[in-house]
Design a protein around this motif. Structure first.
Motif, PDB file in Angstrom:
ATOM      1  N   ASP A 113       0.884  -1.207   0.098  1.00 43.67           N
ATOM      2  CA  ASP A 113       0.126   0.120  -0.204  1.00 43.67           C
ATOM      3  C   ASP A 113       1.014   1.209   0.142  1.00 43.67           C
ATOM      4  N   THR A 114       1.275   1.862  -1.209  1.00 42.22           N
ATOM      5  CA  THR A 114       2.050   3.037  -1.432  1.00 42.22           C
ATOM      6  C   THR A 114       1.905   4.267  -0.619  1.00 42.22           C
ATOM      7  N   GLY A 115       0.465   4.309  -0.595  1.00 44.36           N
ATOM      8  CA  GLY A 115      -0.029   5.469   0.089  1.00 44.36           C
ATOM      9  C   GLY A 115       0.091   5.869   1.491  1.00 44.36           C
ATOM     10  N   SER A 116       0.207   4.689   2.239  1.00 41.18           N
ATOM     11  CA  SER A 116       0.275   4.699   3.591  1.00 41.18           C
ATOM     12  C   SER A 116       1.496   4.802   4.433  1.00 41.18           C
ATOM     13  N   ARG A 117       1.763   5.594   5.259  1.00 43.43           N
ATOM     14  CA  ARG A 117       3.120   5.403   6.138  1.00 43.43           C
ATOM     15  C   ARG A 117       2.864   4.579   7.482  1.00 43.43           C
ATOM     16  N   SER A 118       1.865   3.905   7.588  1.00 40.56           N
ATOM     17  CA  SER A 118       1.790   3.505   8.953  1.00 40.56           C
ATOM     18  C   SER A 118       2.644   2.082   9.074  1.00 40.56           C
ATOM     19  N   SER A 119       2.495   1.763  10.264  1.00 41.03           N
ATOM     20  CA  SER A 119       3.290   0.561  10.940  1.00 41.03           C
ATOM     21  C   SER A 119       2.384  -0.297  11.426  1.00 41.03           C
ATOM     22  N   PHE A 120       2.585  -1.643  11.350  1.00 45.12           N
ATOM     23  CA  PHE A 120       1.704  -2.540  12.032  1.00 45.12           C
ATOM     24  C   PHE A 120       2.644  -3.813  12.679  1.00 45.12           C
ATOM     25  N   SER A 121       2.296  -4.073  13.793  1.00 43.61           N
ATOM     26  CA  SER A 121       3.032  -5.455  14.356  1.00 43.61           C
ATOM     27  C   SER A 121       1.961  -6.211  15.037  1.00 43.61           C
ATOM     28  N   THR A 122       2.311  -7.485  15.334  1.00 40.36           N
ATOM     29  CA  THR A 122       1.548  -8.744  15.802  1.00 40.36           C
ATOM     30  C   THR A 122       2.150  -9.865  15.942  1.00 40.36           C
ATOM     31  N   SER A 123       1.678 -10.796  16.811  1.00 42.43           N
ATOM     32  CA  SER A 123       2.223 -11.955  16.980  1.00 42.43           C
ATOM     33  C   SER A 123       1.999 -13.089  16.104  1.00 42.43           C
ATOM     34  N   TRP A 124       3.114 -13.365  15.351  1.00 41.71           N
ATOM     35  CA  TRP A 124       3.151 -14.509  14.229  1.00 41.71           C
ATOM     36  C   TRP A 124       3.861 -15.637  14.825  1.00 41.71           C
ATOM     37  N   HIS A 125       3.210 -16.925  14.917  1.00 39.59           N
ATOM     38  CA  HIS A 125       3.693 -18.032  15.387  1.00 39.59           C
ATOM     39  C   HIS A 125       4.295 -17.802  16.768  1.00 39.59           C
ATOM     40  N   GLY A 126       4.036 -17.284  17.613  1.00 42.92           N
ATOM     41  CA  GLY A 126       4.308 -17.095  18.905  1.00 42.92           C
ATOM     42  C   GLY A 126       5.299 -15.936  18.999  1.00 42.92           C
ATOM     43  N   GLN A 127       5.614 -15.297  18.064  1.00 45.75           N
ATOM     44  CA  GLN A 127       6.722 -14.308  18.253  1.00 45.75           C
ATOM     45  C   GLN A 127       6.225 -12.952  17.718  1.00 45.75           C
ATOM     46  N   PHE A 128       6.409 -11.936  18.622  1.00 45.80           N
ATOM     47  CA  PHE A 128       5.866 -10.744  18.224  1.00 45.80           C
ATOM     48  C   PHE A 128       6.886  -9.977  17.156  1.00 45.80           C
ATOM     49  N   VAL A 129       6.411  -9.556  15.790  1.00 50.52           N
ATOM     50  CA  VAL A 129       6.993  -9.117  14.708  1.00 50.52           C
ATOM     51  C   VAL A 129       6.346  -7.992  14.230  1.00 50.52           C
ATOM     52  N   ASP A 130       7.141  -7.057  13.434  1.00 48.81           N
ATOM     53  CA  ASP A 130       6.745  -5.959  12.486  1.00 48.81           C
ATOM     54  C   ASP A 130       6.253  -6.896  11.226  1.00 48.81           C
ATOM     55  N   MET A 131       4.800  -6.447  10.976  1.00 45.80           N
ATOM     56  CA  MET A 131       4.365  -6.860   9.757  1.00 45.80           C
ATOM     57  C   MET A 131       4.581  -5.778   8.560  1.00 45.80           C
ATOM     58  N   VAL A 132       4.384  -4.558   9.099  1.00 52.82           N
ATOM     59  CA  VAL A 132       4.588  -3.320   8.203  1.00 52.82           C
ATOM     60  C   VAL A 132       5.304  -2.260   8.726  1.00 52.82           C
ATOM     61  N   LYS A 133       6.077  -1.791   8.238  1.00 57.26           N
ATOM     62  CA  LYS A 133       6.989  -0.590   8.775  1.00 57.26           C
ATOM     63  C   LYS A 133       7.091   0.603   7.765  1.00 57.26           C
ATOM     64  N   ASP A 134       6.539   1.604   8.111  1.00 56.04           N
ATOM     65  CA  ASP A 134       6.411   2.847   7.457  1.00 56.04           C
ATOM     66  C   ASP A 134       5.938   2.462   6.270  1.00 56.04           C
ATOM     67  N   GLY A 135       4.849   1.547   6.167  1.00 52.54           N
ATOM     68  CA  GLY A 135       3.876   1.495   4.920  1.00 52.54           C
ATOM     69  C   GLY A 135       4.305   0.278   3.836  1.00 52.54           C
ATOM     70  N   VAL A 136       5.618  -0.280   4.313  1.00 55.22           N
ATOM     71  CA  VAL A 136       6.518  -1.237   3.706  1.00 55.22           C
ATOM     72  C   VAL A 136       6.290  -2.616   4.200  1.00 55.22           C
ATOM     73  N   PRO A 137       5.706  -3.623   3.750  1.00 59.74           N
ATOM     74  CA  PRO A 137       5.607  -5.034   4.452  1.00 59.74           C
ATOM     75  C   PRO A 137       6.949  -5.553   4.609  1.00 59.74           C
ATOM     76  N   THR A 138       7.314  -6.131   5.802  1.00 59.83           N
ATOM     77  CA  THR A 138       8.320  -6.622   6.246  1.00 59.83           C
ATOM     78  C   THR A 138       8.631  -8.113   5.786  1.00 59.83           C
ATOM     79  N   LEU A 139       9.728  -8.879   6.038  1.00 63.45           N
ATOM     80  CA  LEU A 139       9.649 -10.168   5.666  1.00 63.45           C
ATOM     81  C   LEU A 139       8.632 -10.958   6.201  1.00 63.45           C
ATOM     82  N   TYR A 140       8.326 -10.893   7.417  1.00 60.53           N
ATOM     83  CA  TYR A 140       7.118 -11.196   8.280  1.00 60.53           C
ATOM     84  C   TYR A 140       5.893 -11.045   7.618  1.00 60.53           C
TER      85      TYR A 140
END
Length: 194
Positions: A113-140
């Motif tokens: 989503d190129t228009g958003s600069r938001s970040s999002f973190s959540t638990s993924w398989h028991g590990q708290f990780v960043d899913m989106v950082k500054d609008g760009v999806p992370t590896l997770y």
């Protein structure tokens, strides 16, 4: 019945026995659409209190309607296309089920989503990780996306497999001596994989 529709349903062979084929398709459609709701119901009943069964049943009915619409709008056209092309086999239906199951989610859930600069973190398989950082999806974020698409694709493949075996079972006709049906085409068997 429309001659072209009869030809598609019978795989281009022009069978006069399309009533049996329509029944087979209808039963296979309903049972294949019920696969995902039954899986969801079993999983949810395993993790919730039995006093919440009414809620779980309402979720079952809603998911059954959604799944039935999904099978009718995406699965049946794929089946009829494969049938028309004489490619209706368990392997091609598995692939079609995976694609028709996963592709809509892959398109609708695309994480970029190129228009958003938001970040999002959540638990993924028991590990708290960043899913989106500054609008760009992370590896997770990408791994989570691919995992969700694959899970829905596998459910679509299971549903397509159910469709195939139910369709083959109900499509069987009594065969005269020689193994050919009345229209000269081979009757499908459960071990027909080609």
């Amino acid at each position: 019945m429309n001659a072209n529709l009869s030809r598609v349903l019978s795989g281009g062979r022009g069978s006069a026995k399309t009533g049996n084929q329509w029944f087979a398709v209808a039963v296979a459609t309903f049972l294949s659409a019920s696969v995902v709701p039954v899986i969801l119901l079993c999983v949810s009943l395993a993790i919730v209190d039995w006093q919440d069964v009414k809620e779980e049943l309402s979720v079952f009915y809603i998911s059954l309607l959604f799944s039935l619409a999904w099978v009718v709008m995406l699965g049946l056209p794929a089946f009829f296309l494969l049938r028309f092309l004489h490619r209706e086999r368990i392997t091609t239906l598995l692939a079609a089920g995976f694609v028709t199951g996963g592709l809509p989610l892959a398109i609708l859930g695309w994480p970029l989503d190129t228009g958003s600069r938001s970040s999002f973190s959540t638990s993924w398989h028991g590990q708290f990780v960043d899913m989106v950082k500054d609008g760009v999806p992370t590896l997770y974020g990408w791994l989570s996306y691919l995992e969700e698409v694959a899970v829905i694709g596998v459910m679509g493949a299971i549903s397509a497999t159910t469709f195939w075996y139910v369709w083959v079972y109900f499509s069987r006709r009594p065969e005269p001596a020689g193994g050919l049906s009345g229209d000269g085409s081979k009757t499908p068997t459960l071990d027909q994989v080609k």
